[in-house]
Structure formats: C-alpha cells, structure tokens
Design a protein around this motif. Structure first.
Motif, short mmCIF file in Angstrom:
data_model
loop_
_atom_site.label_atom_id
_atom_site.label_comp_id
_atom_site.label_asym_id
_atom_site.label_seq_id
_atom_site.Cartn_x
_atom_site.Cartn_y
_atom_site.Cartn_z
N ALA A 1 0.85 -1.20 0.00
CA ALA A 1 0.00 0.00 0.00
C ALA A 1 0.88 1.25 0.00
O ALA A 1 1.87 1.32 0.74
CB ALA A 1 -0.91 -0.01 1.22
N GLY A 2 0.55 2.20 -0.85
CA GLY A 2 1.36 3.40 -0.96
C GLY A 2 2.43 3.32 -2.03
O GLY A 2 3.20 4.27 -2.22
N TYR A 3 2.48 2.20 -2.77
CA TYR A 3 3.43 2.06 -3.87
C TYR A 3 2.69 1.91 -5.20
O TYR A 3 1.61 1.30 -5.24
CB TYR A 3 4.33 0.83 -3.66
N ASP B 1 7.01 9.11 -19.33
CA ASP B 1 6.65 10.22 -18.45
C ASP B 1 6.58 9.77 -16.99
O ASP B 1 7.09 10.45 -16.09
CB ASP B 1 5.31 10.81 -18.86
N LEU B 2 5.94 8.64 -16.75
CA LEU B 2 5.79 8.16 -15.37
C LEU B 2 7.14 7.89 -14.72
O LEU B 2 7.35 8.21 -13.55
CB LEU B 2 4.96 6.87 -15.36
N ALA B 3 8.07 7.31 -15.48
CA ALA B 3 9.38 7.00 -14.92
C ALA B 3 10.22 8.26 -14.71
O ALA B 3 10.81 8.46 -13.64
CB ALA B 3 10.12 6.01 -15.83
N VAL B 4 10.26 9.12 -15.71
CA VAL B 4 11.10 10.32 -15.62
C VAL B 4 10.61 11.24 -14.51
O VAL B 4 11.41 11.85 -13.78
CB VAL B 4 11.13 11.04 -16.98
N ARG B 5 9.30 11.35 -14.34
CA ARG B 5 8.74 12.22 -13.30
C ARG B 5 8.65 11.54 -11.94
O ARG B 5 8.12 12.13 -10.99
CB ARG B 5 7.35 12.69 -13.74
N ARG B 6 9.15 10.30 -11.85
CA ARG B 6 9.12 9.53 -10.60
C ARG B 6 7.70 9.36 -10.08
O ARG B 6 7.45 9.38 -8.87
CB ARG B 6 9.98 10.19 -9.52
N GLN B 7 6.76 9.16 -10.98
CA GLN B 7 5.37 8.96 -10.59
C GLN B 7 5.03 7.48 -10.41
O GLN B 7 3.89 7.14 -10.12
CB GLN B 7 4.43 9.61 -11.61
N VAL B 8 5.99 6.63 -10.63
CA VAL B 8 5.87 5.21 -10.28
C VAL B 8 7.07 4.85 -9.41
O VAL B 8 8.13 5.48 -9.50
CB VAL B 8 5.82 4.29 -11.52
N ASP B 9 6.88 3.86 -8.56
CA ASP B 9 7.94 3.44 -7.65
C ASP B 9 8.74 2.27 -8.19
O ASP B 9 9.80 1.94 -7.64
CB ASP B 9 7.33 3.07 -6.30
N GLU C 1 6.67 6.00 8.53
CA GLU C 1 7.24 5.21 7.43
C GLU C 1 6.91 5.93 6.14
O GLU C 1 5.74 6.11 5.80
CB GLU C 1 6.66 3.80 7.43
N VAL C 2 7.94 6.35 5.41
CA VAL C 2 7.75 7.06 4.15
C VAL C 2 7.81 6.04 3.02
O VAL C 2 8.88 5.47 2.74
CB VAL C 2 8.82 8.16 3.96
N ARG C 3 6.69 5.81 2.37
CA ARG C 3 6.61 4.87 1.26
C ARG C 3 6.68 5.61 -0.07
O ARG C 3 7.00 6.79 -0.10
CB ARG C 3 5.33 4.04 1.38
N GLY C 4 6.36 4.92 -1.12
CA GLY C 4 6.51 5.51 -2.45
C GLY C 4 5.67 6.75 -2.66
O GLY C 4 6.18 7.82 -3.02
N HIS C 5 4.35 6.65 -2.46
CA HIS C 5 3.46 7.79 -2.67
C HIS C 5 2.48 7.96 -1.52
O HIS C 5 1.36 8.43 -1.69
CB HIS C 5 2.69 7.62 -4.00
N ALA C 6 2.92 7.56 -0.33
CA ALA C 6 2.11 7.71 0.87
C ALA C 6 3.02 7.56 2.07
O ALA C 6 4.18 7.18 1.95
CB ALA C 6 0.98 6.66 0.90
N VAL C 7 2.46 7.87 3.24
CA VAL C 7 3.19 7.63 4.48
C VAL C 7 2.31 6.82 5.41
O VAL C 7 1.07 6.85 5.31
CB VAL C 7 3.61 8.95 5.17
N VAL C 8 2.95 6.07 6.28
CA VAL C 8 2.25 5.40 7.37
C VAL C 8 2.71 6.10 8.64
O VAL C 8 3.90 6.07 8.98
CB VAL C 8 2.58 3.90 7.44
N ILE C 9 1.79 6.77 9.32
CA ILE C 9 2.14 7.50 10.53
C ILE C 9 1.22 7.07 11.66
O ILE C 9 0.00 7.09 11.53
CB ILE C 9 2.08 9.03 10.30
#
Length: 381
Positions: free
Chosen positions: A22-24, A202-210, A298-306
C-alpha cells in the motif's frame, strides 16, 4: 497474493495491518493491457499501471520459422509443446510451402506431445496423432513448469510460442540443461500508438511510479526505441538507473535493460508468482522508517504510514518529507529542498513553502515538520 513463508519472514508482518505494498505504484510493461502480475501486486495493496509495451501479431517471421523447423528436423525431439491451434496451423502451412510438412509431422509422432488446451490437442489429432498430454490449467506456462520439474540434461524440447513471455521459461529450461528449440509463430511489434510508451516514459522520468516490472521481451527494447526517437533516452535511463527500480520476468525480458546499464532484479524463477513475490519482498525495503517527535513514521513511495495510519501524500510534499527524513533533525534550506522536488530547478522558495504547507495539511495536525526562522525546515527529533 499470499506470500510464501520465506517472504513473510523477510518482510515481517504488515505495519498495523496495512498491506505491504500500500502506498506504492508499480508500472507493469507486458504484451497485455491487463497482466496477471497486476492482480497479484494489487492483492498486496499496490496500485498498478498497465502498459502494453509490445503487441504480439500472429504473423511469424518466415525466415526465423524456417530456421527453427530445420533445427527440429535435424535430430530427435523428446517433447513438443504446442501453445495454440492457430500457431500450429500457421507452422504447418509454412512447412507445406517448404515441402517439410510430412517430415515435421513424422517428428511429432516420435515425441511426447503436450498441448495447452483442447483446441491445440484437436489440431494435433487432426494430423493423426493420438497420445497428447495437457494440464488442468490449460496454460502453456503450466506445461513448461511441469517440464522444469523433470530431469533436463540431454532432453530436446521443441516449444511453439505464441507470445513473448514464454521465452523466459524456455531460457530457464535451457539453463537447466535442455536443448530447447523455440518456434515463434508470432512477431512482436511496438504498440500502434506512441502515446502508450510515452506514458511510461513520463511516469518513470517524473518519478510517478515506484517500480517498473517487465513481463516479456521486447517491451524494454520498444520503450528505449521510443525514448530515443523523442530525444528522452538519457532522462529515461537516468530514472531507471538511479531512481525507479526495475524487475523483469527473466533474463530474456531483462536483457535490453541490462545492456543499457539498468540494474535489473528477478524472481527466483521466470513465473509471474515469483516475480510478484520478488517485488513484494524488495520494494518495501526502500521505505524510510523513523520516529520524529515520538511518532512512528514510514515514508513509502506515494504515501506515508504515521502512527499506524496510511496517509496518501501528493508528489511534491512527499518529496519534501523524504528530503527531511533522509537527514532527520538537520535544518535544510529551501534551496537544498528544491533539489528534491519534481523539476526542482524550476521552482522558487515560495513553491517550497507551499509544498511544506500542503505536507502539514496532509499529515492532519501531526506536527513533525518544524520551521526554523530564516534558516529552513527540519524533521522533529
């Protein structure tokens, strides 16, 4: 997706019941719009983006097909695997044109025949062949998996292929000691619209995928060719080498990546389940875990678990948090943070301030980002 005992032991239990992925976000580049790998990753919590990076066309390259046919006739065949009735028919039509059809059927008659499904078996029966093996799953992968479990050294296996992902399993059979003759009754074309591959660039260059998972050759080759046509190959290679990890189904799927200097990870064997497990085990290792201000973060790809709660965070604010989390307690100036933001060279200090403000709103009152007047920002210690 149920991880194996080894995967569970290495990854540990999900934090507070939150799925491990979750978050990736994982891009799946394959020969299909929706690949089976996507479903396995999503069952572990991931978000996936399907990219049909290569399109199998049921029109074989006749020169390659003739070469494979001559290899079949040059010696015995212990097993012949038929992936599709249509492919078998194309193969026999071409062999008749070369005057080799009777010899080819004779070679089939002396081998153990394995057909993917009932239709492929009927195609063999129409040739007068009666003893045909198949599996309950009606997939070519299952047939090849069965052969992988057999003693391979000295075996001569002919595999009629109808799509590129099967080449990785053939390569594994070959590595196990078998003499494998691949008979491709298709060709792999790039997708009909450039925008399909452009989206993945685009997704890879902009780091929009993990992460990006490649399931079948030549998906990566088509991707690099499109990037080169658009003058973006350098940006894409930089992203895949240093920011976005890549997985591949097997050595064949990963060959174009490796030749370009992109680090590639693999599952233990070239099966979709093994590839999914490899991503499940390794991708969460990229998370940053710390306890700022007494909070579990915990900082994940596109979310955090706090504090046991999964919180989606936009790309810009998350880049700020990741920069601060990499050096907890240290004050970073806006200029230092800019380098961590997407397109950091094109933003000013005000954009950094706005990203920090959005980050605080996303964290919903959990005050872990501190402002140090006239100096910058830091993560609470």
């Amino acid at each position: 997706m149920e991880p194996t005992a080894r995967a569970r032991a290495e990854q540990g239990p999900p934090a507070d019941g939150i799925p491990p992925l979750a978050g990736y976000t994982v891009a799946v580049a394959s020969d299909r719009r929706r690949h089976a790998l996507a479903g396995l990753l999503e069952s572990a919590g991931a978000r996936t983006v399907g990219i049909q990076a290569t399109c199998p066309v049921p029109q074989p390259d006749l020169a390659g097909l003739r070469e494979a046919t001559l290899r079949c006739l040059a010696g015995r065949s212990d097993e012949v695997v038929i992936a599709s009735r249509f492919g078998l028919r194309r193969w026999l039509e071409a062999a008749r044109g070369w005057g080799l059809a009777d010899a080819l059927v004779g070679r089939f008659a002396t081998a153990r025949l394995l057909s993917r499904d009932a239709a492929a078996a009927d195609g063999l029966r129409a040739l007068g062949l009666t003893t045909i093996w198949s599996t309950a799953g009606a997939t070519t992968e299952e047939l090849l998996r069965y052969l992988m479990a057999q003693p391979l050294p000295g075996r001569r296996i002919v595999v009629q292929l109808d799509r590129p992902a099967l080449r990785d399993v053939c390569d594994a059979l070959r590595a196990g000691g078998a003499d494998v003759i691949e008979v491709p009754t298709y060709r792999s074309d790039p997708p009909p619209h450039a925008m399909i591959l452009r989206r993945l660039i685009d997704l890879a260059v902009r780091r929009q995928v993990d992460a990006v998972a490649f399931a079948g050759a030549p998906a990566a080759g088509h991707l690099f060719a499109q990037a080169e046509r658009e003058g973006r190959l350098g940006d894409l290679l930089g992203a895949l080498r240093y920011g976005v990890p890549c997985w591949a189904l097997g050595m064949v799927s990963g060959r174009d990546l490796a030749e370009r200097g992109v680090p590639v990870r693999y599952g233990e064997r070239p099966y979709v389940e093994e590839l999914a497990e490899a991503v499940l085990v390794a991708l969460p290792e990229r998370a940053l875990r710390l306890t700022p201000g007494g909070h579990r973060l915990e900082v994940r790809g596109h979310a955090v678990v706090i504090d046991g709660r999964l919180v989606p965070v936009p790309v810009g604010p998350l880049a700020v948090l990741r920069a601060l989390a990499a050096e907890p307690g240290r004050v970073l100036s806006p200029s230092q943070i800019r380098g961590a933001l997407p397109a950091g060279a094109d933003v000013d200090d005000h954009a950094v301030e706005m990203a920090v403000s959005r980050l605080r709103r996303a964290l919903a009152g959990i005050d872990i980002v501190q402002t140090i007047v006239k100096r910058g920002y830091r993560l609470a210690t």
